[in-house]
Design a protein around this motif. Structure first.
Motif, PDB file in Angstrom:
ATOM      1  N   ALA A 117       1.216   2.620   7.097  1.00 12.40           N
ATOM      2  CA  ALA A 117       1.491   1.792   8.278  1.00 12.40           C
ATOM      3  C   ALA A 117       1.320   0.319   7.949  1.00 12.40           C
ATOM      4  O   ALA A 117       2.160  -0.516   8.322  1.00 12.40           O
ATOM      5  CB  ALA A 117       0.566   2.200   9.424  1.00 12.40           C
ATOM      6  N   GLN A 118       0.242  -0.013   7.250  1.00  9.89           N
ATOM      7  CA  GLN A 118       0.010  -1.418   6.907  1.00  9.89           C
ATOM      8  C   GLN A 118       1.063  -1.925   5.934  1.00  9.89           C
ATOM      9  O   GLN A 118       1.580  -3.042   6.088  1.00  9.89           O
ATOM     10  CB  GLN A 118      -1.379  -1.586   6.308  1.00  9.89           C
ATOM     11  CG  GLN A 118      -1.683  -3.034   5.918  1.00  9.89           C
ATOM     12  CD  GLN A 118      -3.146  -3.263   5.631  1.00  9.89           C
ATOM     13  OE1 GLN A 118      -4.016  -2.720   6.299  1.00  9.89           O
ATOM     14  NE2 GLN A 118      -3.424  -4.079   4.633  1.00  9.89           N
ATOM     15  N   SER A 119       1.401  -1.131   4.937  1.00 11.23           N
ATOM     16  CA  SER A 119       2.372  -1.551   3.927  1.00 11.23           C
ATOM     17  C   SER A 119       3.749  -1.786   4.535  1.00 11.23           C
ATOM     18  O   SER A 119       4.382  -2.819   4.297  1.00 11.23           O
ATOM     19  CB  SER A 119       2.457  -0.503   2.817  1.00 11.23           C
ATOM     20  OG  SER A 119       1.201  -0.340   2.186  1.00 11.23           O
ATOM     21  N   PHE A 120       4.213  -0.839   5.326  1.00  6.23           N
ATOM     22  CA  PHE A 120       5.550  -0.975   5.888  1.00  6.23           C
ATOM     23  C   PHE A 120       5.598  -1.976   7.035  1.00  6.23           C
ATOM     24  O   PHE A 120       6.637  -2.587   7.283  1.00  6.23           O
ATOM     25  CB  PHE A 120       6.090   0.387   6.316  1.00  6.23           C
ATOM     26  CG  PHE A 120       6.489   1.242   5.143  1.00  6.23           C
ATOM     27  CD1 PHE A 120       7.521   0.860   4.322  1.00  6.23           C
ATOM     28  CD2 PHE A 120       5.799   2.398   4.846  1.00  6.23           C
ATOM     29  CE1 PHE A 120       7.891   1.614   3.212  1.00  6.23           C
ATOM     30  CE2 PHE A 120       6.144   3.173   3.748  1.00  6.23           C
ATOM     31  CZ  PHE A 120       7.191   2.778   2.933  1.00  6.23           C
ATOM     32  N   LEU A 121       4.466  -2.179   7.716  1.00  8.16           N
ATOM     33  CA  LEU A 121       4.408  -3.237   8.729  1.00  8.16           C
ATOM     34  C   LEU A 121       4.565  -4.597   8.067  1.00  8.16           C
ATOM     35  O   LEU A 121       5.248  -5.489   8.588  1.00  8.16           O
ATOM     36  CB  LEU A 121       3.074  -3.160   9.475  1.00  8.16           C
ATOM     37  CG  LEU A 121       2.927  -4.052  10.723  1.00  8.16           C
ATOM     38  CD1 LEU A 121       3.995  -3.719  11.751  1.00  8.16           C
ATOM     39  CD2 LEU A 121       1.538  -3.881  11.328  1.00  8.16           C
ATOM     40  N   ASN A 122       3.953  -4.758   6.900  1.00  4.52           N
ATOM     41  CA  ASN A 122       4.110  -5.992   6.138  1.00  4.52           C
ATOM     42  C   ASN A 122       5.564  -6.185   5.703  1.00  4.52           C
ATOM     43  O   ASN A 122       6.144  -7.266   5.877  1.00  4.52           O
ATOM     44  CB  ASN A 122       3.193  -5.965   4.920  1.00  4.52           C
ATOM     45  CG  ASN A 122       3.426  -7.122   3.967  1.00  4.52           C
ATOM     46  OD1 ASN A 122       4.305  -7.063   3.101  1.00  4.52           O
ATOM     47  ND2 ASN A 122       2.650  -8.174   4.105  1.00  4.52           N
ATOM     48  N   ILE A 123       6.157  -5.139   5.166  1.00  2.00           N
ATOM     49  CA  ILE A 123       7.513  -5.234   4.622  1.00  2.00           C
ATOM     50  C   ILE A 123       8.540  -5.524   5.710  1.00  2.00           C
ATOM     51  O   ILE A 123       9.367  -6.442   5.582  1.00  2.00           O
ATOM     52  CB  ILE A 123       7.874  -3.938   3.863  1.00  2.00           C
ATOM     53  CG1 ILE A 123       7.010  -3.819   2.596  1.00  2.00           C
ATOM     54  CG2 ILE A 123       9.360  -3.912   3.504  1.00  2.00           C
ATOM     55  CD1 ILE A 123       7.114  -2.485   1.892  1.00  2.00           C
ATOM     56  N   VAL A 124       8.507  -4.746   6.805  1.00  2.00           N
ATOM     57  CA  VAL A 124       9.518  -4.939   7.854  1.00  2.00           C
ATOM     58  C   VAL A 124       9.353  -6.288   8.549  1.00  2.00           C
ATOM     59  O   VAL A 124      10.327  -6.852   9.067  1.00  2.00           O
ATOM     60  CB  VAL A 124       9.483  -3.791   8.887  1.00  2.00           C
ATOM     61  CG1 VAL A 124       9.819  -2.467   8.223  1.00  2.00           C
ATOM     62  CG2 VAL A 124       8.136  -3.706   9.599  1.00  2.00           C
ATOM     63  N   SER A 125       8.128  -6.828   8.550  1.00  4.39           N
ATOM     64  CA  SER A 125       7.915  -8.156   9.138  1.00  4.39           C
ATOM     65  C   SER A 125       8.600  -9.231   8.311  1.00  4.39           C
ATOM     66  O   SER A 125       9.219 -10.148   8.854  1.00  4.39           O
ATOM     67  CB  SER A 125       6.412  -8.460   9.228  1.00  4.39           C
ATOM     68  OG  SER A 125       5.759  -7.570  10.101  1.00  4.39           O
TER      69      SER A 125
END
Length: 365
Positions: free
Chosen positions: A315-323
């Motif tokens: 969740a943290q990794s993909f939240l960073n990426i999509v942001s």
């Protein structure tokens, strides 16, 4: 019959760590060009506390029976809440960029929300494994879930750290979902979350500003939209194969937090589309392998704990990426295993060590 350590899972972990070492080193050159003292401090924190300390924690936690965390789940959660509240104590916690998220510990800065994330996942995993089939009821499922998550919400939004709270919510929800939550209870949570979001937008101007910037990234190019615009410029300039490792231009004068929450933009600029997609695939494979370990755990606690930990990381990794690619509002959360943050890397590796321990006792079926 006991299974051996999941070597594929560990191999994927070390592949991500290797990417992290190279990308972090390259991204930190922008800091070196401006402030050598800060550069050496950051590298020392990342390598000694984060990487070496994290690998030691990974090894130790992989040897400790994961059932021990269930025994002390309540104590761990209460301790994590108390430590996180220390950020509001004058002289102990300190403020940076308008947020109170850190405390001083042995001359090092420490972000206690990393401990709270772990405490939340352990407690919910233990609670739902204890309540078993009763997790689908309001008394043993929905109400305790809302109470525990609500406590964490109060702490995290007071700091404020909305991004980390979103990650905690995703992980907590994943644990609740696999424990057997009813769909009508999920609908209640969704509506509660939506109402809470609307209230936050009305009382927290910075959240509203981020949403407006997400809708129109051109509205304030030198203000709230500056980071996303520079991020998109960096990623776009990388094209298919990138400028080459170490060749980023944006990290020197333009991109804010090049070693922090903007590090994926450096990946896009230096490694291009191919490199960026490869990193995303590594995270996906790591997550899928982790969830497979959880599905084979010997007891519900092992399953819930694995799902919670893997969801925290994904969740943290993909939240960073999509942001950073502009398909979600900026949240400020770092990229796991890659961004600067000794505390975050230490806890991430310790948590993965627990998953490895679970894999040792998982079924071969």
């Amino acid at each position: 019959m006991k299974a051996k350590t999941d070597k594929i899972f560990i191999s994927l972990l070390f592949a991500l760590l290797l990417v992290g070492i190279f990308v972090f080193t390259s991204a930190s050159l922008g800091i070196f060009a401006k402030n050598e003292t800060l550069f050496y401090s950051m590298v020392t924190n990342q390598l000694l506390l984060g990487l070496l300390g994290g690998l030691l924690a990974f090894y130790v936690f992989s040897k400790i029976s994961y059932r021990l965390w269930k025994k002390y789940a309540y104590h761990i959660f209460v301790f994590s809440v108390i430590v996180t509240l220390l950020v509001f104590v004058p002289g102990v916690g300190f403020e940076h960029g308008g947020a109170k998220r850190w405390i001083h510990l042995f001359s090092q800065s420490f972000q206690p929300s990393e401990l709270l994330k772990f405490g939340l996942v352990v407690f919910l995993s233990a609670w739902f494994s204890f309540s078993k089939d009763r997790a689908e009821t309001a008394r043993y499922g929905l109400l305790p879930f809302i109470a525990v998550l609500g406590l964490c919400a109060g702490i995290m939004l007071k700091q404020p750290d909305t991004g980390t709270f979103i990650v905690m919510t995703a992980s907590a929800f994943a644990v609740y979902f696999v424990s057997g939550a009813k769909w009508k209870h999920i609908a209640v949570l969704f509506m509660t979350g939506l109402i809470g979001l609307l209230m936050l937008i009305s009382i927290r101007p910075y959240i509203k500003d981020r949403l407006l910037t997400f809708i129109d990234p051109t509205r304030d190019p030198l203000g709230s939209a500056y980071q996303i615009q520079q991020s998109l410029i960096a990623i776009g300039s990388g094209e298919i194969f990138g400028r080459g490792l170490g060749q980023s231009v944006q990290k020197f004068s333009y991109l804010p937090e090049p070693v922090g929450d903007s590090v994926f933009a450096i990946i896009g600029e230096e490694l291009g589309f191919v490199g960026s997609v490869s990193v995303v695939i590594l995270f996906l494979l790591f997550g899928l392998r982790g969830l497979k370990i959880g599905s084979r755990a010997q007891d519900p606690f092992g399953t819930y704990l694995t799902v919670g930990i893997i969801t925290l990381i994904l969740a943290q990794s993909f939240l960073n990426i999509v942001s950073l690619i502009g398909i979600f509002p900026l949240t400020g959360v770092p990229l796991v295993f890659i961004s600067h943050g000794g505390t975050a890397l230490l806890f991430a590796l310790a948590e993965v060590g627990i998953v490895v321990n679970i894999s040792k006792t998982a079924s071969r079926a």
